[in-house]
Every structure is written in C-alpha cells, then in structure tokens.
Scaffold this active site. Structure first.
Site: not given
Lengths: 408, 408
Positions: B156, B182, B193, B403
């Site tokens: 992603t 990924k 994780t 973010n």
C-alpha cells in the site's frame, strides 16, 4: 535554542498568598545563562507534606531521597535546581544533593529530612557542587519573590510560566491553594510526570494529605501525556502550612475535607493541563473522554493508548477525523473492548457507532471542530461503566524540530 | 500522495521457485488506481499452514477468520486485497470475506476453510463486494506472475518491494523458502505486525510448522517497531507444499529440522528488517542489542521501550548520542534494572558504564557512526543473562509529513 511561546499558552493567573510560604530565587548558573535557576520555598514550622514520584527504575538521587523523606510527613524547605537533572550521575549526584540538604538545614536550624530537593534538566551530568553551594548561599538571603518568578525559575524548555490557584471553605475557615508546575517534554503519566508544587495554608495531617494527593494525582497528572516518555525526575509535592488556622483535617468525614479535595483536584487538573498546553511542538490541546470501559482504570489505559498513538496525534495535527486510527489504538490497548460495540466521536458528533461508520455522518462540522485549537474526542467501548478523561497534544513538525534538529 | 523510495531500501532479491505455489495478480480497483491490488497464491494439495495474527482486540474479519481456519492446518489458496483493510466494518465486512472464500473454493473445488484471505489499507470502509467478485474472477484466470509482482501487488504505502529467500538441507533433500512482506506504518510488535507470507516446498506437519513459526516470529516480527502502533490486520502465514519430497518434519529431533528452522528464521528476520527499512519517514535503520536483563523477554521489552521512545528516535534522527534519553527509556520500561549498573554504547563504543558517563568517552567516533544509515546501540542492564535484539527506525519530519499533512 530559543523556543517560541506555545500557541496554546495561558496567561499566568493571580494566585493567593499562602501564609507560611516564602519564595526566593537566585542564579546558580547551572547552565551558561543569565536567569534565575535555583528556587527556594521556605515553609513555616509545622508544615506537613505529601508527595508522588516517578515510577522510573532509573530515578534521580533527588527522587530516591524524596521518596524516603516524605514518609516522616513534615517539611521546612524546598530547593529546585533547573538546567541539570542530576539523574544518572551515581554517587557524585547523591553527594551534591546531600550538600544542599546540609547547607539549607544548617541555615534554617531544621532537621535534614525536612529539606526537599528537586532537579530538572540535562541527564547524566553531576550537579556542580560549587555552583550549587554559591547558589544556595545567594538564595538564602535573596528578597522574597512572586509566584510567577518562582514558576519561571523552575522552568527549562517551558515556553510559558504555569500556575493555578483555588480556595476552599473548611467549616468557617477559608483556605487557599496555589501551585506552580514545569514540563513540556518527556511527559508521560506514571504518577507525576514533571515537577509540580502545590502549597496551601490549610492544616492537614500528613497521612491524609498523602491520601488526597494520591487520589488527585490519579485523576490529573496521571492522565496527561505529551510523548509517552517518562522522566527520571518527576515529582509532585503538596505542602500544607496550617496558617489558615482550621482544625487539622485528618479524614474524609472532617468538615471541609471534601471542599479541600475539590479545590486540590482543580489546582492539579489546571496544572496538568498547562503542561500539555506547553507540549513540545503542540498546536492543539486534545481531551479524550473514554466511557463504557470495564473499569475506570481500563478506561484510562485505553485513553492513554489513544493519546500516545503517533498516528492519532498526527491525524489531529492534520485536522483529519481519522477514526480508523482510533480503532487501531483501542485495539492495541490490550483492554476489554468489543469491535462491534465501539463508538467514536469528535467535537460531540459521533462518526461511528456500534462498530460501524454512521451512514448519516457529516464530516463538515467535525472538520470545523478539528480546525480549532481545543479538540474533544469521545470513545465509548460499550462493555461496562468505567470512564476516564485524559489530555494530550498533537504531534507536529515542531516536536521533531525541537528534539531532532536541536543537539542537546 | 506519491512517496519517495526509502533511502534505506534494498533491491528485490532473486527468489527460488517453490514447487506447488503459483502466484497471480489482478486489478480489483479497491482504490481509484491503475495497479494490481489483488493477489492469489494457489497452493498444491497437501500444503500445510501456520499463522500468527495481530493481538488487537479490534481485529478485522479476515484476522478473525484466519485464526479459526489455521487450526485445521491445511491451505489451498491465499487471497490478499490491497487498498482496503475491511477492518471495523461489522457484518458487511464479514460478508465480503465470506463471498471471496466461497468464490475461490468453488473454482478450485476445495474446502472453504482452506482458503485464506488478508486485506490491508483504509480502516472502516467495507470491502466493495462487486469489485472483489470481479477481481477474483479475473485473478483466477490470470497468467502466473513473479515474486516481485506479488510483492508489489500486496503493498500500500510501501515505497519498495520486499522479499527474502533461503535454502535448507533436510537430510539429502534441498528445500527452498521464499517470502514477501508489506508494511511501513502502523508497525508495532504484537505478534505479526504487517502482512507477511512465506512459502516453502518442504513437507512439514502443521503442528510443528506452527511451533516453528511461533518461535521465529518471537525473534523477528515481534522485535520490530516503526511507531508503536499495532495494526488491526497484521498477519504472517507460512505455507509448506511438501513438493521437495522430504520425509515430513514433525519434531525438533527430525533430520533437517534445525536447518529448516535456521532458514525460516533468516527469511523472517530479513522480511521484518525490510519493513523497518521502509518505516514511514525513516532515514536511519537502528539495531538495539539489550544484554544483562533479567530474562530474554525482559530484554525485549526494554529494547522495545527504547525503540518506541520518540525522544530516542528523534535524537538518532539528529545524530545525537543522547544516552540520557536511553536511560529514561530503560527507566520507564518497568523491567528489572539498576541505574548504577547500566551501560550504554553506540557503534560499539561505550558512552556510559555502570551508571556513570565514562571520563574517557570520546564523542567524535560516535558522532561519525551516528552520521551513517545503520545505527547500532548496545544496552547492558547488568542484572542478569537475558538478551534480545530489536530493530526500529528514526522519527523524522518525513513521518509527520506522511501522517499529518496527508489526509487519508
């Protein structure tokens, strides 16, 4: 580095005079600066004390000594050194603290165990004993100063001075409380998470004073976080001089005990929130109210998992109502939660209820709320009656600049 | 947002062909993009499976189903959807997963419980069933593709494709392993994780496969962190097709079991480290070796407390050998530690030993080490024999940009 004043700063309030407390400051030059960095609070005979300290297993000598001293319940002096935390300095650190205690107790003619010392600043450099000695000498004979002077002198990377006050009626006696606090980074809730000092002229028995401070701490200082990092020096002390003249409070059934606790809680909450408002790089103040948890403690842990999540904190910084990241943080908290009963809202508007996004969810008013400085988040876990409120700030480029670009 | 390739990226390696595994990808258009986002691994009859999953209490339907399915120990198909995690989507999310499982099991003529599904991407939006149906239809008849094609299709926000391979001699039989992974954000060690898939042609009994994966996970995926945030979708699956023709491994005493485990450990470690190398905003790869702890688990928790500390991560970003912040992180870990026995070093050079800064400490070679991309930190707690190594990256302006500035 010269830090800009936090956009979330509050003006220093008018604080009441507290009988039996005299404040003085002096320049010990713990760093190469021209500012008062040594604070001395002289306390009347009979003053009782309570304290909460960091849970760090690498606490400073000051914290270790304070934990022991507070047990005997009385205080005559507080010394606060700013610019050097004296933490992780071995026997040389302890020697410096002992020297200060001896010097002050000799000058006041009081027992060494009633002299409390805190230090804040760089870790790993022993507090210079010569500067401490000259500084204490100077401060003992300095003119009394104001609350704001003392609040400024205990600060390090703080960008504004922080204080709070309140009054309480103890039967017919009006008691006053005044407190100051410092802190902006290395802030995480593991008891006290900064240096905070609250003074009152009420008379309170030491055991009861400790019980009230412990309760107030659990709902205030232990409910804030800036970066999830717990300091080696965190200390909150509460001094009660008894000069108001009330019958000493010794239990919850005493007249005025509830009123005093309410005032103490208010002062502690105000001080704790001011620390968050000075969080490194903070642009937004965030209140996270968690309800429907298995217990109040569980609610607090979920709230702190959200408040410590870098992905949640950066989302708020970006004005993004990213409740998916809140789901993530709830999930990682390790507390009882049920994905299909979870509800999340911002600014009083639910975005998701019972585990699903709301079909009628309108992002416009939420976006307007998130564009402001004071952010409110509601999380309902739907599994019980536990609730807690925690406070934090957003995570911004300013935090990185302060902590990465600046060489300590 | 178009993310620049991580400066810590590694080229995609040559990976061995694994008999019994056929990979295919297709465009389901889970987002408005033109790229393959649906991956299908078809597995030979007799393939065994092991899996570890996120500990999140808000896990996705895919994770909930996977936890149940993995118990029966066999697999015929893996479907991975990228761009939508299908997490926090209630019954509609579960319906989408069930549809995929039914469609694939009907096409292959296999039991529904041997079809595994993972999804990764946005939280809170139900996976669109029409796009999933058309995508699965297309992928079932697509041409076989390469490991790198599959590694790209499961990604992603990843900025580079990630794979690792190894071989092991099982008696006289040479077995091969190949894995893809990924992940770059919402990375914290609470079992797996991220999404990771390892395939081998070795024959391994399912219970023993699960035991080996659990052990490998504890020393690899569970020892990495980017931001301390644990995903709702984390999954690592290990498939063993048995096409190498060895006598099936069923216990540690079987010939080749140790060799196979060593190869598995290597692949898992490589994949886990690649995730850290693609950590959001990462400029430096940090290895933290903790020794002298009360136990290996305790060492890991101390290592992760250091690796998750924003103050430590920003100090490394700034090239600052700030061991005071490491002391703080050790102290807050809540594990047995003794301030006066603690030693901290960077790049193989001790900065502090036995609780005190070293008098002869020379910062120049340490500064040179910290100016590089691969950082090594040593921490000796001095209280026991426990040890662990964890891996993380620094915390930079890039993390905030990705973010906070980016609206998801």
């Amino acid at each position: 580095m010269d830090l800009a004043r936090s956009p979330l700063a509050r003006p220093f309030p008018e604080l009441p005079r507290i009988g039996g407390v005299t404040l003085r400051v002096a320049c010990a030059r713990y760093k190469e600066w021209d500012r008062a960095d040594l604070t001395f609070a002289e306390l009347a005979e009979g003053t009782t004390i309570a304290g909460v300290f960091t849970q760090s297993s690498c606490a400073s000598s000051e914290v270790e000594l304070g934990r022991e001293q507070v047990r005997q319940g009385h205080a005559r002096a507080l010394i606060v050194n700013a610019g050097n935390s004296n933490a992780f300095t071995g026997y040389r650190g302890r020697e410096a603290v002992d020297q200060i205690v001896q010097q002050v107790s000799a000058a006041l003619g009081c027992s060494a165990e009633t002299v409390f010392v805190s230090s804040t600043g760089v870790i790993g450099v022993p507090l210079p004993k010569d500067r401490a000695r000259a500084g204490v000498e100077a401060v003992l004979s300095a003119e009394p100063c104001s609350w704001e002077d003392a609040a400024r002198a205990i600060g390090t990377t703080d960008t504004f001075t922080k204080g709070a006050g309140a009054h309480a009626m103890l039967g017919d006696t009006r008691a006053a409380l005044a407190g100051i606090v410092k802190g902006s980074g290395m802030i995480a809730p593991d008891m006290a998470t900064m240096l905070g000092y609250v003074f009152t002229d009420a008379a309170v028995a030491p055991e009861f004073l400790q019980e009230m401070l412990g309760r107030a701490n659990a709902a205030t200082y232990s409910c804030i976080t800036v970066d999830g990092d717990t300091s080696t020096s965190d200390t909150v002390l509460l001094f009660a001089t008894g000069k108001a003249g009330n019958t000493p409070l010794a239990s919850w059934s005493d007249a005025g005990a509830d009123a005093f606790f309410a005032a103490l809680l208010q002062v502690c909450r105000d001080l704790a929130q001011l620390v968050v408002r000075d969080g490194e790089g903070a642009q937004k103040f965030i209140e996270i109210a968690v309800a429907g948890a298995a217990s109040d403690d569980s609610a607090r842990r979920v709230g702190l998992a959200i408040a410590n999540s870098p992905l949640v904190k950066t989302a708020i910084a970006g004005g993004d109502a990213n409740w998916g990241r809140v789901v993530m943080a709830v999930g990682k908290a390790g507390e009882p939660a049920d994905r299909d009963r979870l509800s999340i809202g911002f600014g009083g508007i639910w975005a998701a209820r019972d585990g699903q996004p709301l079909a009628e969810y309108d992002e416009a008013p939420v976006a307007a709320h998130l564009a402001g400085e004071d952010i409110r988040m509601d999380v309902d876990l739907g599994v019980g009656d536990g609730r807690a409120t925690v406070w934090t700030c957003d995570l911004t480029h300013g935090y990185i600049s302060i902590n990465a670009d600046y060489r300590s």
